[in-house]
Design a protein around this motif. Structure first.
Motif, PDB file in Angstrom:
ATOM      1  N   TRP A  56       7.883   2.297  -1.669  1.00  0.00           N
ATOM      2  CA  TRP A  56       6.794   2.648  -0.760  1.00  0.00           C
ATOM      3  C   TRP A  56       7.345   3.520   0.357  1.00  0.00           C
ATOM      4  O   TRP A  56       8.461   3.334   0.811  1.00  0.00           O
ATOM      5  CB  TRP A  56       6.194   1.385  -0.158  1.00  0.00           C
ATOM      6  CG  TRP A  56       5.508   0.510  -1.162  1.00  0.00           C
ATOM      7  CD1 TRP A  56       6.108  -0.295  -2.094  1.00  0.00           C
ATOM      8  CD2 TRP A  56       4.120   0.360  -1.349  1.00  0.00           C
ATOM      9  NE1 TRP A  56       5.156  -0.932  -2.837  1.00  0.00           N
ATOM     10  CE2 TRP A  56       3.927  -0.558  -2.406  1.00  0.00           C
ATOM     11  CE3 TRP A  56       3.005   0.909  -0.726  1.00  0.00           C
ATOM     12  CZ2 TRP A  56       2.668  -0.927  -2.841  1.00  0.00           C
ATOM     13  CZ3 TRP A  56       1.751   0.522  -1.163  1.00  0.00           C
ATOM     14  CH2 TRP A  56       1.589  -0.381  -2.212  1.00  0.00           C
ATOM     15  N   TYR A  58       6.814   4.926   4.281  1.00  0.00           N
ATOM     16  CA  TYR A  58       6.144   4.701   5.558  1.00  0.00           C
ATOM     17  C   TYR A  58       5.660   6.055   6.077  1.00  0.00           C
ATOM     18  O   TYR A  58       6.428   7.013   6.164  1.00  0.00           O
ATOM     19  CB  TYR A  58       7.113   4.067   6.562  1.00  0.00           C
ATOM     20  CG  TYR A  58       6.531   3.900   7.937  1.00  0.00           C
ATOM     21  CD1 TYR A  58       5.594   2.915   8.196  1.00  0.00           C
ATOM     22  CD2 TYR A  58       6.918   4.735   8.983  1.00  0.00           C
ATOM     23  CE1 TYR A  58       5.060   2.765   9.461  1.00  0.00           C
ATOM     24  CE2 TYR A  58       6.391   4.589  10.249  1.00  0.00           C
ATOM     25  CZ  TYR A  58       5.463   3.595  10.479  1.00  0.00           C
ATOM     26  OH  TYR A  58       4.938   3.452  11.733  1.00  0.00           O
ATOM     27  N   TRP A  76       1.759   2.303   4.699  1.00  0.00           N
ATOM     28  CA  TRP A  76       2.723   2.351   3.609  1.00  0.00           C
ATOM     29  C   TRP A  76       1.983   2.884   2.395  1.00  0.00           C
ATOM     30  O   TRP A  76       0.941   2.354   2.028  1.00  0.00           O
ATOM     31  CB  TRP A  76       3.278   0.962   3.303  1.00  0.00           C
ATOM     32  CG  TRP A  76       4.212   0.434   4.352  1.00  0.00           C
ATOM     33  CD1 TRP A  76       3.908  -0.411   5.371  1.00  0.00           C
ATOM     34  CD2 TRP A  76       5.607   0.724   4.479  1.00  0.00           C
ATOM     35  NE1 TRP A  76       5.022  -0.665   6.130  1.00  0.00           N
ATOM     36  CE2 TRP A  76       6.080   0.015   5.599  1.00  0.00           C
ATOM     37  CE3 TRP A  76       6.499   1.516   3.761  1.00  0.00           C
ATOM     38  CZ2 TRP A  76       7.413   0.063   6.015  1.00  0.00           C
ATOM     39  CZ3 TRP A  76       7.824   1.561   4.179  1.00  0.00           C
ATOM     40  CH2 TRP A  76       8.268   0.845   5.291  1.00  0.00           C
ATOM     41  N   LYS A 111      10.241   1.292   1.672  1.00  0.00           N
ATOM     42  CA  LYS A 111      10.265  -0.133   1.370  1.00  0.00           C
ATOM     43  C   LYS A 111      10.464  -0.273  -0.133  1.00  0.00           C
ATOM     44  O   LYS A 111       9.768   0.378  -0.920  1.00  0.00           O
ATOM     45  CB  LYS A 111       8.949  -0.778   1.783  1.00  0.00           C
ATOM     46  CG  LYS A 111       8.896  -2.284   1.580  1.00  0.00           C
ATOM     47  CD  LYS A 111       7.520  -2.881   1.804  1.00  0.00           C
ATOM     48  CE  LYS A 111       6.885  -2.500   3.102  1.00  0.00           C
ATOM     49  NZ  LYS A 111       5.568  -3.118   3.327  1.00  0.00           N
TER      50      LYS A 111
END
Length: 165
Positions: A56, A58, A76, A111
């Protein structure tokens, strides 16, 4: 000795502490036979691990309010599933961002989710010297690692390796 799946040190262990792949040792003539079998098993294990991962990105946007630049939105966005890319290949997001005029590095925050874990990584990438819009991409490396890309598919800068596990 390094793990055949993720490349971490497994000396003196029966199982990799990072990816949990079993360590096998061979003796004498059986060593080559076991090594070939283990390479096949390691590739299958790596493929299964990566299928469950998601990366993911940001993203935040800013708006000008009364002459002051203020944070407008944070989110996200899903960049990639682990099974969508193979070693040595690149995948680019279709989202274009305005380039920044700077000689400094750009910080990208990702992420990594999967295998019952979640971790956030921040990487620095040198600002690419291109005049058009930038895109963000991912390049799959060996041993369950990626590099983040910034630029376009023909000219870009890349981050240091990021371990997915």
């Amino acid at each position: 000795m390094d793990c055949m799946v993720c490349g971490h040190d497994i000396s003196g262990r029966g199982r990799c502490p990072v990816c949990h792949f079993t360590v096998y040792y061979g003796i004498g003539k059986e060593t080559e036979k076991i090594k070939k079998r283990m390479e096949f098993l390691a590739q299958n294990y790596r493929t299964k691990l990566l299928q469950n991962l998601e990366i993911w990105l940001y993203r935040c946007s800013y708006a000008l309010e009364e002459g002051i630049l203020k944070l407008n939105k944070e989110e996200w966005i899903l960049m990639i599933h682990g099974n969508e890319i193979s070693e040595g290949k690149e995948k680019w997001l279709q989202i274009r961002t305005a380039r920044q005029r700077t000689d400094k590095s750009i910080c990208i925050k990702i992420k990594i989710k999967g295998c019952g874990r979640e971790k956030i990584e921040e990487v620095q990438i040198k600002a690419p010297k291109i005049l058009k819009y930038w895109q963000i991409g991912v390049k799959m490396e060996e041993n369950c690692c990626i590099r983040m890309l910034l630029g376009c598919d023909k000219k870009y800068e890349s981050s240091e390796k990021i371990n997915l596990l």
